[in-house]
Design an enzyme around this catalytic site. Sequence first.
Site, PDB file in Angstrom:
ATOM      1  CG  ASP A   1      -0.912 -59.702   6.533  1.00 33.45           C
ATOM      2  OD1 ASP A   1       0.028 -59.348   7.276  1.00 33.45           O
ATOM      3  OD2 ASP A   1      -0.768 -60.429   5.537  1.00 33.45           O
TER       4      ASP A   1
ATOM      5  CG  ASP B   1      -3.863   0.487  -2.131  1.00 35.63           C
ATOM      6  OD1 ASP B   1      -5.110   0.450  -2.162  1.00 35.63           O
ATOM      7  OD2 ASP B   1      -3.205   1.536  -2.198  1.00 35.63           O
TER       8      ASP B   1
ATOM      9  CG  ASN C   1       1.861 -61.801  13.117  1.00 34.57           C
ATOM     10  OD1 ASN C   1       0.910 -61.771  12.348  1.00 34.57           O
ATOM     11  ND2 ASN C   1       2.783 -60.860  13.155  1.00 34.57           N
TER      12      ASN C   1
ATOM     13  CG  ASP D   1       6.580 -50.802  16.678  1.00 35.07           C
ATOM     14  OD1 ASP D   1       7.503 -51.086  15.910  1.00 35.07           O
ATOM     15  OD2 ASP D   1       6.003 -51.647  17.388  1.00 35.07           O
ATOM     16  CB  ILE D   2       1.491 -52.778  16.346  1.00 39.13           C
ATOM     17  CG1 ILE D   2       0.908 -52.088  15.112  1.00 39.13           C
ATOM     18  CG2 ILE D   2       0.411 -53.553  17.095  1.00 39.13           C
ATOM     19  CD1 ILE D   2       0.294 -53.035  14.114  1.00 39.13           C
TER      20      ILE D   2
ATOM     21  CG  MET E   1      -7.293   3.557  -5.798  1.00 36.34           C
ATOM     22  SD  MET E   1      -7.521   4.496  -7.291  1.00 36.34           S
ATOM     23  CE  MET E   1      -7.576   6.154  -6.601  1.00 36.34           C
TER      24      MET E   1
ATOM     25  CG  ASP F   1      -2.114   0.888   1.081  1.00 36.81           C
ATOM     26  OD1 ASP F   1      -3.234   0.396   1.268  1.00 36.81           O
ATOM     27  OD2 ASP F   1      -1.928   2.092   0.768  1.00 36.81           O
ATOM     28  CG  ASP F   2      -0.487   4.629  -2.146  1.00 34.15           C
ATOM     29  OD1 ASP F   2      -1.324   3.759  -1.816  1.00 34.15           O
ATOM     30  OD2 ASP F   2      -0.799   5.777  -2.494  1.00 34.15           O
TER      31      ASP F   2
ATOM     32  CD  GLU G   1       5.965 -54.131  14.760  1.00 32.83           C
ATOM     33  OE1 GLU G   1       7.147 -53.776  14.638  1.00 32.83           O
ATOM     34  OE2 GLU G   1       5.326 -54.063  15.819  1.00 32.83           O
TER      35      GLU G   1
HETATM   36  P1  GH3 Z   1       6.882 -54.217  20.705  1.00 36.42           P
HETATM   37  O1  GH3 Z   1       5.749 -53.793  21.577  1.00 36.42           O
HETATM   38  O2  GH3 Z   1       8.182 -54.102  21.383  1.00 36.42           O
HETATM   39  O3  GH3 Z   1       6.856 -53.451  19.426  1.00 36.42           O
HETATM   40  O4  GH3 Z   1       6.645 -55.742  20.401  1.00 36.42           O
HETATM   41  P2  GH3 Z   1       6.366 -56.450  19.011  1.00 36.42           P
HETATM   42  O5  GH3 Z   1       6.006 -57.839  19.260  1.00 36.42           O
HETATM   43  O6  GH3 Z   1       5.363 -55.634  18.272  1.00 36.42           O
HETATM   44  O7  GH3 Z   1       7.772 -56.267  18.269  1.00 36.42           O
HETATM   45  P3  GH3 Z   1       8.716 -57.249  17.513  1.00 36.42           P
HETATM   46  O8  GH3 Z   1       9.663 -56.374  16.765  1.00 36.42           O
HETATM   47  O9  GH3 Z   1       9.290 -58.284  18.448  1.00 36.42           O
HETATM   48  O10 GH3 Z   1       7.798 -58.024  16.497  1.00 36.42           O
HETATM   49  C1  GH3 Z   1       7.252 -57.423  15.353  1.00 36.42           C
HETATM   50  C2  GH3 Z   1       6.371 -58.415  14.692  1.00 36.42           C
HETATM   51  O11 GH3 Z   1       5.666 -57.860  13.612  1.00 36.42           O
HETATM   52  C3  GH3 Z   1       7.135 -59.590  14.100  1.00 36.42           C
HETATM   53  C4  GH3 Z   1       6.378 -59.954  12.876  1.00 36.42           C
HETATM   54  O12 GH3 Z   1       5.742 -61.203  13.055  1.00 36.42           O
HETATM   55  C5  GH3 Z   1       5.312 -58.917  12.745  1.00 36.42           C
HETATM   56  N1  GH3 Z   1       5.192 -58.406  11.377  1.00 36.42           N
HETATM   57  C6  GH3 Z   1       6.051 -57.644  10.705  1.00 36.42           C
HETATM   58  N2  GH3 Z   1       5.593 -57.421   9.451  1.00 36.42           N
HETATM   59  C7  GH3 Z   1       4.398 -58.051   9.334  1.00 36.42           C
HETATM   60  C8  GH3 Z   1       3.448 -58.197   8.269  1.00 36.42           C
HETATM   61  O13 GH3 Z   1       3.583 -57.670   7.169  1.00 36.42           O
HETATM   62  N3  GH3 Z   1       2.336 -58.922   8.538  1.00 36.42           N
HETATM   63  C9  GH3 Z   1       2.136 -59.505   9.755  1.00 36.42           C
HETATM   64  N4  GH3 Z   1       1.022 -60.198   9.947  1.00 36.42           N
HETATM   65  N5  GH3 Z   1       3.032 -59.383  10.750  1.00 36.42           N
HETATM   66  C10 GH3 Z   1       4.146 -58.686  10.556  1.00 36.42           C
HETATM   67 MG    MG Z   2       5.830 -53.685  17.712  1.00 34.86          MG
HETATM   68 MG    MG Z   3      -3.426   3.701  -2.241  1.00 33.84          MG
END
Ligand code: GH3
Ligand code: MG
Ligand code: MG
Length: 466
Positions: free
Chosen positions: A345, A53, A336, A328-329, A55, A9-10, A371
């Site tokens: 899976d 602006d 498994n 991480d799970i 103008m 703006d001027d 995982e």
């Molecule tokens: P943490 O709480 O310490 O993470 O324990 P965890 O059992 O999850 O860890 P860990 O690393 O000991 O095991 C990981 C497992 O994940 C091992 C394997 O069987 C599983 N996994 C990895 N990739 C796949 C997949 O593509 N499909 C399936 N079904 N399982 C998988």
């Molecule tokens: Mg795990």
């Molecule tokens: Mg102006």
Amino acid sequence: MTARILVVDDVELNVRLLEAKLSNEYFEVIPADNGPLALELAESELPDIILLDVMMPRMDGLEVCRRLKANPRTTDIPVVMVTALSDIADRLRGLEAGADDFLTKPVNDIALFARVRSLVRLKRMMEEFRLREEVCGRFSSGNGAEAAEDTSPASILLLKEPGFAATRIVETLTPVAKAVLHATSCAEAQILIDHSIELVIASLTMPDADPLRLVSQWRASEATRQVPILLIAGEGELPRLAKGLDLGATDYLIRPVDRNELLARTRTQIRRKRLQDQLRENYHRGLSLALTDELTGLYNRRYVLAHLNELLARMPEGGTGTAVMMFDIDRFKQVNDRYGHPAGDDVLRELAERTLRQVRSVDLVARIGGEEFVVVMPETNLAGAAVVADRLRLAVADQPFTFHHRDEKLPVTVSIGVAVTQDGGESLDALLKRADDALYAAKNGGRNRVVAAPPSLSRMPIAIAS
Ligand code: GH3
Ligand code: MG
Ligand code: MG
């Protein structure tokens, strides 16, 4: 949301006024008092938005806008023309020059922040979109996979009492609408809304019910959460309008509705919605096996690393950082062992879906190992990332997982580490290492929890939720 805004703006007082308002809301202002300087700064600073602006002596705002739009480096920067209240002809010329939106002087705060936020979001979407297309293009060696922007007519839902004004709006929207569904009551709007609607234009008051209730319901529901909502308000309804914007309406117009303004805002909202949808679709489009994880359809490790590298390289100094969430799970091996690999899976696939539901479309979700997952969240600070992480943690822990081949339900939890980029730069490896360390700390702390990584100077992780 922070952003860098070039204010042109001027009259110095006008610049200072806008600067004061914007910096109060943590926007960074780059001032310019003439057109040529604005062009120079736009190119060197690449701001997120330009408030221009009309103008000005020597080179007026319209000419500046035309030149910005003609320059490939600056063409994507949204331009908001600032015009005098009465100058409808100015607005039309502004549109012809390529402006994305208008503000009228004197600029009120609701209008300023609504427009700035709406356009910053649009620009962020576009950047993310281009970035992903680029990273993909590099991997897929130009098989023409990149999508062009979709500019086809849209489906619009109009909620407004029947009458002359509504008819005029429907007429005005003809060039951009494939269909305008006109709901004459809130009840009817509730019936007509579905996922094919790309924009809702709604009057702020209706005789049968409060449209703001609809706004809040639509925001809460999966099918309508992404739809942009443009409110139409009277001059005297500003407090309710502010509430509507808080509830999640995306932008607004003041009655009597100016046709050009209506068209400009409609276009902006539809563009943003479509870019957002395209980003989301990329997850499902099976980009290329080299980039996605076959089991979950998420991005893979290779892609997310390339993407992060690019993001870090482009990150401006002093902006809100990029957050990385790594999770991480817990005890997944037991799943498994007990139920078999196919059941495991199923859990991975469902976890991917739940994660996608918890994040924004600019966020990127990847499965980087068996995982182990990563979410990249641009423009997110550590506190914000921790909130998302904990929401995800709960979305996993609160609802047991189902297997597709059995009736059984299985409780699953995840441990999450979050880290955010720090000013002064940090390598990708260092950032991921901090997220990984935080994840490790979450595991050690008992699992089913979130740990935020401290900046790299101090080494103590802080547990924030469990
Ligand atoms: P943490 O709480 O310490 O993470 O324990 P965890 O059992 O999850 O860890 P860990 O690393 O000991 O095991 C990981 C497992 O994940 C091992 C394997 O069987 C599983 N996994 C990895 N990739 C796949 C997949 O593509 N499909 C399936 N079904 N399982 C998988
Ligand atoms: Mg795990
Ligand atoms: Mg102006």
